[in-house]
Design an enzyme around this catalytic site. Structure first.
Site, PDB file in Angstrom:
ATOM      1  N   GLN A   1       0.507  -1.583   0.305  1.00 36.83           N
ATOM      2  CA  GLN A   1       0.108  -0.243  -0.087  1.00 36.83           C
ATOM      3  C   GLN A   1       0.822   1.390  -0.110  1.00 36.83           C
ATOM      4  O   GLN A   1       2.035   1.358  -0.457  1.00 36.83           O
ATOM      5  CB  GLN A   1      -0.588   0.308   0.777  1.00 36.83           C
TER       6      GLN A   1
ATOM      7  N   HIS B   1      -8.515   2.938  20.333  1.00 34.36           N
ATOM      8  CA  HIS B   1      -7.028   1.706  20.659  1.00 34.36           C
ATOM      9  C   HIS B   1      -7.704   1.189  21.481  1.00 34.36           C
ATOM     10  O   HIS B   1      -7.844   0.409  22.343  1.00 34.36           O
ATOM     11  CB  HIS B   1      -5.541   2.068  20.558  1.00 34.36           C
TER      12      HIS B   1
ATOM     13  N   GLU C   1       1.075  -8.678  11.845  1.00 36.76           N
ATOM     14  CA  GLU C   1       0.842  -7.149  10.722  1.00 36.76           C
ATOM     15  C   GLU C   1       1.276  -7.818   9.276  1.00 36.76           C
ATOM     16  O   GLU C   1       2.583  -8.552   9.402  1.00 36.76           O
ATOM     17  CB  GLU C   1       2.022  -6.591  11.357  1.00 36.76           C
TER      18      GLU C   1
ATOM     19  N   ASP D   1       0.812   0.024  14.254  1.00 38.50           N
ATOM     20  CA  ASP D   1       1.197   1.113  14.393  1.00 38.50           C
ATOM     21  C   ASP D   1       1.266   0.689  15.738  1.00 38.50           C
ATOM     22  O   ASP D   1       2.454   1.702  16.394  1.00 38.50           O
ATOM     23  CB  ASP D   1       0.522   2.547  14.344  1.00 38.50           C
TER      24      ASP D   1
ATOM     25  N   GLY E   1      -2.345 -12.331   8.183  1.00 38.09           N
ATOM     26  CA  GLY E   1      -4.058 -12.850   9.240  1.00 38.09           C
ATOM     27  C   GLY E   1      -3.706 -13.945   8.991  1.00 38.09           C
ATOM     28  O   GLY E   1      -4.317 -14.885  10.125  1.00 38.09           O
TER      29      GLY E   1
ATOM     30  N   ASP F   1      -7.493  -5.251  14.369  1.00 32.20           N
ATOM     31  CA  ASP F   1      -7.163  -3.663  14.043  1.00 32.20           C
ATOM     32  C   ASP F   1      -6.849  -4.067  12.524  1.00 32.20           C
ATOM     33  O   ASP F   1      -5.925  -3.332  12.697  1.00 32.20           O
ATOM     34  CB  ASP F   1      -6.041  -4.136  15.189  1.00 32.20           C
ATOM     35  N   SER F   2      -7.434  -3.969  11.923  1.00 32.05           N
ATOM     36  CA  SER F   2      -7.385  -3.656  10.380  1.00 32.05           C
ATOM     37  C   SER F   2      -7.993  -2.797   9.975  1.00 32.05           C
ATOM     38  O   SER F   2      -8.687  -1.966  10.294  1.00 32.05           O
ATOM     39  CB  SER F   2      -8.529  -5.035   9.707  1.00 32.05           C
ATOM     40  N   SER F   3      -7.641  -2.070   8.253  1.00 31.78           N
ATOM     41  CA  SER F   3      -8.247  -1.124   7.733  1.00 31.78           C
ATOM     42  C   SER F   3      -9.805  -1.502   6.973  1.00 31.78           C
ATOM     43  O   SER F   3     -10.162  -2.741   7.508  1.00 31.78           O
ATOM     44  CB  SER F   3      -7.153  -0.650   6.672  1.00 31.78           C
ATOM     45  N   ASP F   4      -9.898  -0.737   6.362  1.00 33.18           N
ATOM     46  CA  ASP F   4     -11.008  -1.004   6.168  1.00 33.18           C
ATOM     47  C   ASP F   4     -11.436  -1.889   5.018  1.00 33.18           C
ATOM     48  O   ASP F   4     -10.128  -2.475   4.112  1.00 33.18           O
ATOM     49  CB  ASP F   4     -11.913   0.186   4.750  1.00 33.18           C
TER      50      ASP F   4
HETATM   51  N1  AG3 Z   1      -8.411   0.593  11.988  1.00 33.08           N
HETATM   52  C1  AG3 Z   1      -9.399   0.990  11.486  1.00 33.08           C
HETATM   53  C2  AG3 Z   1      -8.932   2.515  10.294  1.00 33.08           C
HETATM   54  C3  AG3 Z   1     -10.414   2.651   9.542  1.00 33.08           C
HETATM   55  C4  AG3 Z   1     -10.290   3.788   9.437  1.00 33.08           C
HETATM   56  N2  AG3 Z   1     -11.305   3.679   7.884  1.00 33.08           N
HETATM   57  C5  AG3 Z   1     -11.113   5.117   7.185  1.00 33.08           C
HETATM   58  N3  AG3 Z   1     -10.398   5.932   7.544  1.00 33.08           N
HETATM   59  N4  AG3 Z   1     -12.402   4.846   6.121  1.00 33.08           N
HETATM   60  C6  AG3 Z   1      -7.291   1.109  12.749  1.00 33.08           C
HETATM   61  C7  AG3 Z   1      -5.544   1.060  12.495  1.00 33.08           C
HETATM   62  C8  AG3 Z   1      -4.883   1.565  13.857  1.00 33.08           C
HETATM   63  N5  AG3 Z   1      -4.593   1.126  14.998  1.00 33.08           N
END
Ligand code: AG3
Length: 277
Positions: free
Chosen positions: A29, A60, A104, A84, A136, A153-156
């Site tokens: 990414q 968090h 991660e 992070d 994962g 603790d993922s992104s979208d």
């Molecule tokens: N994880 C969730 C982030 C999702 C945010 N989505 C967005 N900005 N569209 C964050 C990881 C932090 N440890």
């Protein structure tokens, strides 16, 4: 200074004034670090805001503590994503913890966080923490019946994170949990990302007997209203009368006794989404 915008939908977004501190392309990414007047440093992955120095504690704390409190004696904890380190830092506030595994996929996220976000990543080198640079999904296959708490603790759910929102993945999570194990996942915004949210909840409910959804207010995430889904087969995760004394011992800035007590108080429209999911 530049104006940076995260496009939350086609029609609305978050715009901040910022200095660009670092921009790199990793194998997975684009990683962007911004310095903003209101929110301090901001970590952005593929255009999506992941965390900021100013409001990271909200997300968090709310991701880690409810499950950690509800489990009577969490010793082994796994974080999937979360490079992070913010979630790891919160987990280590619980004295019962003996080991924290962080899985991660993108090592660059850890490197960037350790360099630019020391207050968030500060506990990544704690002796109880072991870092795995792995996907994962395959990581879980090798660890059956092992963890007390697993935290996503993922992104979208796009790109590398997409698989982390599927039923097949939650089944693996379930089989990697010990008896009385609890999982919790960040499950997006009920108001701006209703589809993501209701799909994640629907998939988790197919796999676990007890499932609960709770919310927190994260100013830099789409709409600010953010959801978390907690689940377990053996623990009644909606019973917040348990382990109340553990909450009082924690040093936190958002999560507290009164939030824990009414953790599952949900707005009517969110309840309706869950009924339909
Ligand atoms: N994880 C969730 C982030 C999702 C945010 N989505 C967005 N900005 N569209 C964050 C990881 C932090 N440890």
């Amino acid at each position: 200074m530049i104006w940076f915008t995260e496009h939350w939908t086609e029609n609305v977004g978050l715009t901040v004034k910022a200095n660009e501190v670092k921009r790199i392309k990793s194998k997975y990414q684009e990683i962007l670090v911004l310095d903003t007047p209101e929110f301090g440093k901001m970590l952005v992955l593929d255009g999506l805001v992941q965390t900021t120095e100013r409001d990271e504690f909200i997300y968090h704390e709310m991701l880690a503590h409810p499950a950690m409190v509800m489990h009577s004696n969490p010793e082994r904890v796994l974080v999937i994503g979360g490079g992070d380190g913010g979630t790891v830092r919160e987990i280590l506030k619980h004295k019962s913890v003996k080991e924290v595994h962080l899985c991660e996929i993108d090592e660059e996220v850890i490197i960037v966080s350790e360099k630019y976000f020391p207050s968030i990543s500060e506990k990544l080198r704690d002796p109880k923490v072991k870092i795995f640079i792995e996907d994962g999904n395959s990581f879980l296959e090798e660890r059956k019946d092992y963890y007390d708490v697993i935290i996503m603790d993922s992104s979208d759910p796009v790109g590398a994170s997409e698989v982390l929102f599927k039923k097949e993945f939650y089944e693996k999570v379930k089989s990697s949990l010990r008896k009385n194990g609890i999982m919790v996942a960040q499950t997006e915004s009920p108001i701006l990302q209703e589809k993501y949210f209701s799909r994640a909840f629907g998939e988790i409910r197919k796999v676990f007997r007890n499932v609960g959804v709770y919310l927190a207010y994260v100013p830099t995430y789409p709409s600010g209203m953010w959801s978390f889904t907690i689940a377990s087969d053996f623990v009644d995760v909606k019973d917040t009368s348990v382990n109340r004394e553990k909450v009082k011992e924690l040093k936190t800035k958002y999560f507290c006794d009164s939030i824990y007590a009414c953790l599952f108080a949900l707005p009517q429209f969110v309840q309706e989404i869950l009924k339909k999911s």
